[in-house]
Structures are given as structure tokens and as C-alpha cells.
Design an enzyme around this catalytic site. Structure first.
Site, PDB file in Angstrom:
ATOM      1  CE  LYS A 108      68.993  30.481  41.275  1.00 34.74           C
ATOM      2  NZ  LYS A 108      69.035  31.340  42.434  1.00 34.74           N
ATOM      3  CE  LYS A 114      71.619  28.178  44.043  1.00 29.15           C
ATOM      4  NZ  LYS A 114      70.922  28.474  45.298  1.00 29.15           N
ATOM      5  CB  VAL A 148      76.966  27.942  42.524  1.00 26.12           C
ATOM      6  CG1 VAL A 148      77.016  26.825  43.564  1.00 26.12           C
ATOM      7  CG2 VAL A 148      76.586  27.387  41.164  1.00 26.12           C
ATOM      8  N   GLY A 163      75.249  31.958  46.252  1.00 21.75           N
ATOM      9  CA  GLY A 163      75.022  33.387  46.537  1.00 21.75           C
ATOM     10  C   GLY A 163      76.345  34.134  46.585  1.00 21.75           C
ATOM     11  N   GLY A 222      70.128  36.046  49.161  1.00 24.41           N
ATOM     12  CA  GLY A 222      69.898  37.383  49.700  1.00 24.41           C
ATOM     13  C   GLY A 222      70.458  38.442  48.772  1.00 24.41           C
TER      14      GLY A 222
HETATM   15  N1  HSE Z   1      66.441  30.739  46.189  1.00 21.65           N
HETATM   16  C1  HSE Z   1      67.857  30.583  46.240  1.00 21.65           C
HETATM   17  C2  HSE Z   1      68.235  30.030  47.611  1.00 21.65           C
HETATM   18  C3  HSE Z   1      68.508  31.906  45.997  1.00 21.65           C
HETATM   19  O1  HSE Z   1      67.390  30.061  48.505  1.00 21.65           O
HETATM   20  O2  HSE Z   1      69.340  29.538  47.779  1.00 21.65           O
HETATM   21  C4  HSE Z   1      69.995  31.848  45.788  1.00 21.65           C
HETATM   22  O3  HSE Z   1      70.336  31.115  44.661  1.00 21.65           O
END
Ligand code: HSE
Length: 404
Positions: free
Chosen positions: A100, A200, A127, A129, A298
Site C-alpha cells: 500500500k 489505504k 487495502v 487484506g 495476515g
Molecule cells: N499491518 C497491516 C494491518 C497489514 O494491520 O492492517 C495489512 O495491510
């Protein structure tokens, strides 16, 4: 057969490899071709890996391999990801990424190059995950004028807040667990200070409104100043505290963007989004509200979004409309133009002082300290009033509005 390479064998990159191996048959059925990982770039040693011959430390081994047509970039950060991505696109290879920071910073240029080279630069995993959001915005919701997007965009901070609120865990313990589970960024400051959510919302606003939003100009606050007293007082008033990314198109066509903790009413669906889950509310002029919900971070959830982009390219889907234009000067409106209410904890002032400044619509907490929620107004107006209130402001947190 389509041969791909993976740049960066960390949490997401190794997840992409795992899914490509374990779901090879269904990927072939869905894409129409066998998808094979030919090379993996990583500077570390992977001597115990069953396919250690795939690894290289030299990007040119991948760039100059004409059999490799799709590159998965899961290195993260700006360099060398930017240099590698640009070279790959210019060499006529499609690139799929979960990065991102790179999309938010150089997306305009990289998308333009991809279009000129007639290849794809896809970023579904950047964005939310594993949540499908980029493609729905450009596809299923394409008939709508999108007016607002807001939601929980960072899994790590949502995990931390949930553990603090539900299990009474300390910030440090909850963060450590998020790191162990592979949710947190390499530098978790990007999560807890709100920068990850900022990137994001930057991508979502750019895509939804069609003009590049400058991530550096997004007002960003993280969760590090949230205290257990804030959580308790918010609860008493019927709210939970969440880190919310927010963007809105103003009536004159500019974009307001903001990342900050917010009090979310307990009857709002975002209030029940817990742990690593993300939820993104999209408001369109025809459809009304749509909410996207799922695992926001994840290994396998994020990798599944990356592999889905690969499958899309293999299927020959035309994604060249995933693009936004440069924004004109002054495109980004000040976040203080947005209408909010403020949750305030204050010392050295009385209830009457507050009513004199904010009016009788102010809602007070039934607690030992002076704690109230102002009526809604533009944030800049509320700030002016707050200055006239005097006393000591202990906390000042935005409150999500009814219609949000
Ligand atoms: N570090 C990010 C989160 C990972 O915790 O959302 C996913 O983009």
C-alpha cells in the site's frame, strides 16, 4: 502454463507461494492455465526450503527471464519495490502487489506505465487484506458516484483496541500478539500511528473519486494517545473507540480525508468489528451503503487477494481502467470542513460553562469527571468553541455521526 516470480518471501510472499502450491488445481481450473512460481527473490537464505533452487538474490534473474510474465511484489516499503516494479512494467511484465505504501505514493505513475505498456498493475491486497474492495469499487459499484468511504482499515490497531477493551490487556502485550500473528507492519509504528490506514484511505479515495490523493496531506492520528479512561467513558455513553479512515467528496468536487480514532455508536455495524477484522463502508448515490467485511491482515487472507489478482491477469481480464488522474491544486479540502461531534473530557470547567458554549443539545456522561459530546458542527467551528471554553482538555475524540 504461466510462470510467475515472487519478490519478497516474508509473511505475504510465503503465503502466495503456499496458496499457489496447495490450490494449484483449482487455480488452473479458474484461470484456465497452470500457474507456476518460477523464481523467488529474497536476500535471506532459505536452505531448508524444499525448493531452494527457486531463490535468487538478483532481481535481474527475474527481469531478464522472458518466461516470467507476472511478478508478485510483496517486499513492502518504497525501495527497492518502486525500482523493481517500474522496471518490470517497462519490461512488459504485469505486477501484482500488496504494497500500500508504494501504491499510495507512486500509484499514479505506475498505473500510467502499466497502461502504456498494455500490462496490469493490480493491488487488491493493498487495502483490507483478504477483503475484496478494489475490484468491487471499480466493477460492481461502477455505476455509482461514490460520495463517502469510511471504515476500519488496519487489522493491528483493531486487534489492539479489541484486546484492550474486551480483555483488559495492555497496549504492549496486545501489540506483541499482533506482531506474532503476522498482522503488524515491519515497523509497527506505521500501524499504531495511523500511517498504514492513511495509505489505504488514500488508495480508496484516489480510486473512488478518480483523482490522486496525496497521502502526505491526509490528517492522520493513531491510537497511541487513547487511554483506558477514554475507553471507559466512551462505553458509558454507548460508544466504542475505533481507528477510522474517512473520505468524502465535497459538493464542489474536492476530497476530505482523515484517519483518527472515533467514537462509534454501539448500534453502528462498525462497532462490532473486532480483532484483525476490517470493515469498509462505501456510500454510493444509487446503491446507498455497502459494507465490506473480513480479515484485514495476515498471511493467507492477504495472499489470497494477491493470488486472485494473478488469476485475473491469467484469465485475460482487462483491468486497465484501474487508474486515477493527477489532482489539480487545492483538490484536498481541509479535514476540519467535515461535520463531526467531539467527545471531550475536561477539567476546571462546569457543566453550565459547557452548555453556554455548545448549547443545550450537549450530551453529558454520568460520571465523576466532566465528560460530554458536543452537538455536530464543522470541526473548525467546534475547535473555536473549545478554545473559548477554557479549563484543561484531557481528551478530544471525534464522534461518528448518525448517518455515517
Ligand atoms: N499491518 C497491516 C494491518 C497489514 O494491520 O492492517 C495489512 O495491510
Amino acid at each position: 502454463m504461466i510462470q510467475i516470480a515472487i519478490l519478497g518471501y516474508g509473511t505475504v510472499g510465503s503465503g502466495v507461494y503456499e496458496i499457489a502450491e496447495k490450490n494449484a488445481k483449482s487455480i488452473k481450473r479458474k484461470s484456465g492455465k497452470e500457474v507456476v512460481v518460477k523464481r523467488i527473490l529474497d536476500l535471506r537464505e532459505f536452505d531448508d526450503h524444499p525448493h531452494k533452487e527457486l531463490f535468487t538474490k538478483d532481481f535481474d534473474d527475474i527481469l531478464n527471464d522472458s518466461d516470467i510474465s507476472i511478478i508478485v511484489e510483496t517486499i513492502g516499503g518504497l525501495e527497492p519495490a518502486y525500482r523493481f516494479t517500474k522496471s518490470a512494467l517497462l519490461a512488459g511484465k504485469s505486477v501484482v502487489t500488496s504494497n500500500k505504501e508504494l501504491v499510495a505514493t507512486h500509484g499514479t505513475e505506475l498505473l500510467r506505465i502499466a497502461r502504456e505498456q498494455n500490462v496490469n498493475y493490480l493491488f487488491e491486497a493493498s487495502v483490507g487484506g483478504g477483503i475484496p474492495i478494489i475490484r468491487p469499487l471499480n466493477g460492481c459499484l461502477a455505476a455509482n458516484e461514490i460520495t463517502e468511504i469510511f471504515g476500519i482499515l488496519n487489522g493491528t490497531t483493531n486487534y489492539i483496541l479489541t484486546k484492550m477493551i474486551k480483555d483488559g490487556e495492555s497496549f504492549a502485550d496486545a501489540l506483541r500478539q499482533a506482531q506474532e500473528k503476522g498482522y503488524a507492519e515491519r515497523n509497527p509504528e506505521a500501524d499504531v500511528e495511523g500511517h498504514d490506514a492513511c495509505r489505504k484511505i488514500c488508495i480508496l479515495a484516489s480510486l473512488a473519486f478518480g483523482k490522486a490523493v496525496d497521502a502526505d496531506k491526509i490528517h492522520t492520528e493513531g491510537i497511541t494517545n487513547i487511554t483506558s479512561e477514554d475507553v471507559r467513558e466512551a462505553e458509558g455513553l454507548g460508544y466504542v473507540i475505533k481507528l477510522i479512515g474517512y473520505t468524502k467528496k465535497t459538493e464542489d468536487g474536492r476530497a476530505i480525508c482523515r484517519v483518527s480514532p472515533m467514537l462509534v455508536p454501539e448500534d453502528n455495524p462498525l462497532s462490532g468489528v473486532e480483532d484483525v477484522f476490517n470493515a469498509i463502508m462505501v456510500r454510493g448515490d444509487s446503491i446507498g451503503d455497502v459494507m465490506f467485511y473480513g480479515r484485514g491482515a495476515g498471511k493467507l487472507p492477504t495472499a489470497s487477494a494477491v493470488v486472485a489478482d494473478v488469476i485475473d491477469i491469467v484469465k485475460g481480464a482487462d483491468n486497465k481502467n484501474f487508474i486515477w488522474d493527477e489532482a489539480p491544486e487545492g483538490y484536498m479540502a481541509c479535514y476540519k470542513e467535515a461535520v463531526v461531534s467531539l467527545f471531550v473530557r475536561a477539567k476546571g470547567v462546569t457543566k453550565d460553562d459547557v452548555i453556554n458554549v455548545f448549547g443545550s443539545e450537549t450530551e453529558f456522561a454520568h460520571s465523576d469527571e466532566l465528560c460530554f459530546i458536543t452537538p455536530p458542527a464543522q470541526e473548525k467551528e467546534l475547535d473555536k468553541k473549545l478554545e473559548t471554553l477554557g479549563g484543561e482538555i484531557i481528551s478530544r475524540i471525534r464522534v461518528m455521526q448518525e448517518e455515517e
